[in-house]
Write a protein that holds these residues in place. Structure first.
Motif: not given
Length: 467
Positions: A221-244
């Motif tokens: 959960a901490q690692r997921l939050r860290a990746v998301i906050e990179h997107a928040l800082h840079d105005g980017g997208t976190v793309l998650i390829p996921a099984f339906s």
């Protein structure tokens, strides 16, 4: 005499299809088929559709029933071919799997067979006639006397997933063979953890993560939050390829927890989180998410507590669903050129097709964005190539064209819906009387060898085989 034949998932992690055959003294044979899955990635051949990997190359005459452990495509994707080969017996599945199976196969038929909706509906009508919902924990006779007896137990992998206990008739009494299907990790969101069987003479055990251990839930959960906050800082997208089905719903559940913590009323409020959108861009995943919500009575205790608090783990405010292809294309272009922070969950999970490919083409070349893998990437898939070469500044081939990888590439193993090495060992050693035999399937060679070594150490009197 009892024989086990494996028609898939022996050299890798896809194409699960296992036959239990009993021969009586007069030479008559009866059999059960456990799963009938599609091969994927390198296992499906260079063009992804090697004919011998699709056709049913074994005798279906003795089959008394097909038993489905769960509805992932690598466990059910060859079912249309089984019907086309002349199989007319029952298809046994848990109640939730029985409800979800037609959705999975309708999508598979559209992608791999035909766009003729009338033909698809005829196939689905045949399928629905053959599906028999078998409640968990209840013995169910199959075939004429002396019959097989089967019992489904919760596997904790995805909604409706089961492992299968089979009492096979022999002159010396029933012999119990247990097929694990895919086992879930104990800390998988939404679903209760699997419990070991009370008995198994032979255990057919998956080994997807037989050589590794997942991160604990707090760490992931901490690692997921860290990746998301990179997107928040840079105005980017976190793309998650996921099984339906499975992974997508677990991710939504975990994201709802983060929004609850970081939203205006949470214990760690952050204004930037209020601008973040979660985009579910997969009609099939959206259908399954509705199915998960519909079947919330089988969620685990933690999820039930969220519901009692008035929260909506799979339908929270920040969630946006994209349906039409035109809306999908608009979203891809918008996220590629705007600075709107977003999380996009799109199929397919191994980047081998589907809407995620368009996002990859648009986002891979920009370091503002991040690609986050939360599930297994099979050999020969674009997902495995991005996962392997992306951190080195490499490239990937998508639809015959090279795309340089400048986006961040991350893997969080703890979100896998599969049990890890420790969980698999606990499942096997939790059987009160150790099995006489364990057969390892559904894993790459290294994973199977590593797990076999550990099982031999923990269960020295058990014969551990790799077919």
């Amino acid at each position: 005499m009892i024989q086990l034949h494996h028609h898939g998932a022996t050299t890798g992690v896809t194409g699960s299809c296992h036959e239990l055959r009993v021969t009586n003294g007069a030479g008559g044979q009866r059999a059960l088929l456990i799963d009938c899955g599609l091969f994927q990635g390198a296992e499906a051949g260079d063009d992804g559709a090697r004919a011998e990997r699709l056709q049913i190359g074994f005798d279906i005459g003795p089959l008394q029933a097909l038993i489905i452990t769960h509805v992932h495509i690598d466990h059910v994707g060859r079912l249309p071919y089984l019907l086309a080969a002349g199989y007319r017996g029952p298809i046994l599945a848990s109640p939730a799997s029985a409800e979800l199976l037609p959705l999975v196969l309708e999508d598979a038929l559209k992608v791999g067979f035909t766009r003729d909706q009338a033909l698809i509906q005829r196939v689905l009508a045949v399928l629905r006639q053959r599906i028999v919902a078998v409640p968990f924990g209840q013995w169910h006779p199959v075939g004429a006397e002396p019959s097989f007896n089967i019992r489904l137990q919760r596997a904790g992998h995805i909604l409706g997933s089961a492992y299968v206990e089979v009492d096979a008739p022999t002159p010396n009494g029933p012999r119990r063979i247990v097929f694990s299907g895919d086992l879930g990790a104990p800390n998988t969101p939404l679903l209760p953890a699997p419990q070991p069987p009370e008995r198994a003479d032979t255990l057919i055990l998956e080994s997807t993560y037989g050589d590794r251990r997942h991160e604990d839930r707090a760490t992931r959960a901490q690692r997921l939050r860290a990746v998301i906050e990179h997107a928040l800082h840079d105005g980017g997208t976190v793309l998650i390829p996921a099984f339906s089905i499975g992974r997508t719903q677990e991710l939504l559940y975990e994201l709802e927890g983060l929004f609850h913590s970081h939203g205006a009323d949470g214990h760690q409020p952050r204004d930037t989180w209020q601008r973040l959108q979660v985009v579910l861009d997969s009609p099939l995943a959206a259908d399954f998410t509705h199915g998960y919500r519909r079947l919330r009575q089988v969620w685990d205790d933690e999820a039930q507590q969220r519901l009692q608090q008035g929260r909506h783990p799979l339908a929270f405010e920040q969630l946006v669903t994209v349906d039409s292809h035109s809306d999908h294309q608009h979203m891809v272009n918008y996220l590629a050129h705007s600075r709107q922070p977003a999380i996009v969950i799109a199929a397919s999970g191994m980047c081998a097709g589907g809407r995620v490919v368009n996002y990859l083409k648009a986002l891979l070349g920009d370091p503002r964005h991040d690609i986050l893998f939360v599930g297994y990437q099979a050999q020969g898939t674009p997902g495995r190539d991005i996962q392997r070469y992306g951190p080195r500044g490499g490239y990937v081939i998508l639809d015959g064209q090279r795309y340089d990888i400048r986006a961040g590439v991350h893997t969080i193993g703890g979100y896998s819906a599969h049990a890890d090495q420790r969980d698999l060992i606990n499942f096997a050693t939790g059987i009160p009387t150790p099995p006489a035999n364990i057969r390892l399937i559904h894993g790459d060679p290294g994973a199977k060898q590593a797990l076999a070594g550990e099982l031999r150490r923990w269960l020295p009197a058990t014969a551990v085989e790799i077919p």
